[in-house]
Design a protein around this motif. Structure first.
Motif, PDB file in Angstrom:
ATOM      1  N   ASP A  62       0.802  -1.227   0.000  1.00 44.65           N
ATOM      2  CA  ASP A  62       0.000   0.000   0.000  1.00 44.65           C
ATOM      3  C   ASP A  62       0.835   1.277   0.000  1.00 44.65           C
ATOM      4  O   ASP A  62       0.332   2.351  -0.337  1.00 44.65           O
ATOM      5  N   THR A 264     -17.400   4.967  -8.492  1.00 48.91           N
ATOM      6  CA  THR A 264     -16.455   5.543  -7.521  1.00 48.91           C
ATOM      7  C   THR A 264     -16.887   6.951  -7.134  1.00 48.91           C
ATOM      8  O   THR A 264     -16.820   7.346  -5.966  1.00 48.91           O
ATOM      9  N   LEU A 283      -4.860   1.625  -6.448  1.00 47.40           N
ATOM     10  CA  LEU A 283      -4.066   0.552  -5.858  1.00 47.40           C
ATOM     11  C   LEU A 283      -3.013   0.040  -6.835  1.00 47.40           C
ATOM     12  O   LEU A 283      -3.274  -0.127  -8.030  1.00 47.40           O
ATOM     13  N   CYS A 295      -8.585  -0.700  -9.385  1.00 47.08           N
ATOM     14  CA  CYS A 295      -9.283  -0.447  -8.123  1.00 47.08           C
ATOM     15  C   CYS A 295      -8.872   0.890  -7.518  1.00 47.08           C
ATOM     16  O   CYS A 295      -7.685   1.229  -7.481  1.00 47.08           O
ATOM     17  N   ASP A 297      -9.245   3.026  -3.887  1.00 46.71           N
ATOM     18  CA  ASP A 297      -9.629   3.050  -2.475  1.00 46.71           C
ATOM     19  C   ASP A 297      -9.906   4.488  -2.069  1.00 46.71           C
ATOM     20  O   ASP A 297      -9.179   5.408  -2.485  1.00 46.71           O
ATOM     21  N   GLU A 310      -8.926   3.333   5.015  1.00 45.29           N
ATOM     22  CA  GLU A 310      -9.845   2.905   3.957  1.00 45.29           C
ATOM     23  C   GLU A 310     -11.292   2.861   4.445  1.00 45.29           C
ATOM     24  O   GLU A 310     -11.579   2.344   5.522  1.00 45.29           O
ATOM     25  N   SER A 313     -13.740   0.589  -1.229  1.00 45.60           N
ATOM     26  CA  SER A 313     -12.894   0.039  -2.274  1.00 45.60           C
ATOM     27  C   SER A 313     -13.778  -0.190  -3.492  1.00 45.60           C
ATOM     28  O   SER A 313     -14.781  -0.905  -3.400  1.00 45.60           O
ATOM     29  N   SER A 315     -13.963  -1.471  -7.335  1.00 47.36           N
ATOM     30  CA  SER A 315     -13.191  -2.323  -8.246  1.00 47.36           C
ATOM     31  C   SER A 315     -13.914  -2.571  -9.560  1.00 47.36           C
ATOM     32  O   SER A 315     -15.122  -2.812  -9.585  1.00 47.36           O
TER      33      SER A 315
END
Length: 406
Positions: A62, A264, A283, A295, A297, A310, A313, A315
């Motif tokens: 990360d 998102t 990510l 993805c 976050d 976080e 998430s 994706s």
């Protein structure tokens, strides 16, 4: 004339029978070995992660994630709420804030269910319910999602479809076969509403005109967190049971990237409505999930610990999940080119239907309710132990503006 020898004939028959039985045994053994090899190949293929999008940065963990944008000033809410500017007030952790409101019942939950379970009461429980209702209303009324109430127990094939199985079985809560099975399969508590929502159209062929499909659901989520021993043991950061509002989109390959960005954006809108500072990160290859090709976050600011954590998430799995669950759509027929039409009056041939192709699936938290609750408690706390209710949540409290000890 030749005479037959009965003893010899019988011996030949017995030998033929023995050879036949041996061949049958060898065939059965070969079939069993083939079945085992096929199962091994299936497991090996199921353990291969999704191919990554070109936008995914290389990295190991990360710390190599790429910050895409940042929203809000971490000092904005403290200024608005009138926190002391001389540094005399040190923001508390959310569990201490909830305890001051007589709403933190962690010890009682542990006595009932064991570690990593929490019970809430009073204003704190009502605040969690308000957050859930606000998110659902926002996604349905403002973002156009269809709300769905889904089962909390699913079969093994559903989890294989969304790729939690076979790789992550140790992180799931499995129900004993003696207690319940799903259509003859092993049964599990859902780790996320993504599983039942996406599987609603498994083994289906949809029409392109019906896409994208946008679903939202509020469910409890159950995770064994087998690989997180000793991490985040305090508060609501990492628990075995938590509520989450999940968004799922089923779409085409052509609209996949745009739909991912839109989903998102819908998660970001939740944080902005609550005026919670956050950052959006892409990510890297070493931190991205097994099924995701791309993805984002969203990490919310927590003043109690002084860090971003976080909270969502989002994706894009491409056709990775759809291939596993047989989820396809039939593209709309292309319009006929007038230049190629027969002007001689001959009967035109009937256009062939386009062959079905795999859908793309997208999922994201909108948002994790428990983590939103802790973010609200920490960002809206006051030095006297009270908590200011965010403006967008006040209709769910009958207009109440401040939560104080009962």
């Amino acid at each position: 004339m030749l005479m037959r020898n009965p003893d010899r004939d019988e011996a030949e028959v017995d030998e033929a029978k023995a050879l036949s039985a041996k061949a049958a045994d060898e065939a059965a053994a070969s079939e069993e070995k083939l079945s085992q090899l096929e199962e091994q190949v299936k497991d090996l293929l199921a353990g291969i992660p999704n191919l990554l999008d070109d936008n995914v940065p290389d990295g190991e963990d990360d710390t190599d994630n790429e910050e895409v944008e940042k929203w809000g000033d971490v000092e904005a809410l403290p200024t608005k709420l009138g926190w002391p500017v001389d540094g005399s007030f040190e923001p508390k952790w959310h569990d201490d804030v909830a305890t001051a409101l007589n709403g933190w019942q962690a010890e009682k939950a542990v006595a009932i269910s064991g570690s990593r379970f929490v019970a809430l009461s009073g204003h704190v429980a009502r605040l969690e319910r308000a957050i859930s209702s606000f998110f659902l209303d926002m996604h349905v009324n403002d973002h156009g999602y269809t709300e769905v109430a889904v089962p909390y127990v699913v079969g093994r094939s559903a989890l294989e479809g969304t790729s939690q199985l076979p790789k992550f079985e140790e992180d799931l809560f499995k129900i004993t076969p003696e207690s319940h099975q799903c259509n003859g399969e092993d049964a599990f508590l859902i780790p996320t509403a993504e599983v039942p929502l996406t599987n609603m159209h498994r083994e289906s062929i949809l029409d392109e005109a019906d896409l994208p499909i946008s679903y939202v659901a509020l469910t409890p989520c159950f995770r064994a967190e087998a690989g997180s021993y000793g991490r985040d043991t305090r508060g609501l950061i990492r628990t075995h049971q938590f509520s989450k509002v999940e968004m799922v989109k089923i779409t085409t390959s052509e609209t996949s990237k745009d739909q991912h960005e839109e989903l998102t954006r819908h998660a970001q809108a939740c944080l902005e409505a609550l005026e919670l500072p956050y950052r959006k990160v892409r990510l890297c290859s070493g931190d991205i999930g097994f099924s995701a090709r791309h993805c984002y976050d969203l990490e919310v600011w927590l003043p109690g610990s002084g860090e971003f954590r976080e909270i969502s998430s989002c994706s894009n799995t491409g056709d990775f999940q759809a291939k596993r669950m047989g989820l396809r759509y039939r593209p709309a027929p292309k319009a006929e080119d007038p230049a190629k039409s027969d002007g001689g009056g001959k009967k035109k041939k009937k256009a062939k239907k386009p062959k079905p192709v795999f859908c793309h699936t997208i999922n994201g938290s909108g948002l994790a309710v428990g983590r939103t609750l802790l973010a609200v408690l920490e960002n809206y706390q006051m030095p006297d132990g009270s908590v200011v209710v965010p403006e967008v949540l006040r209709p769910y409290f009958g207009g109440m503006e401040v939560l104080k000890v009962d």
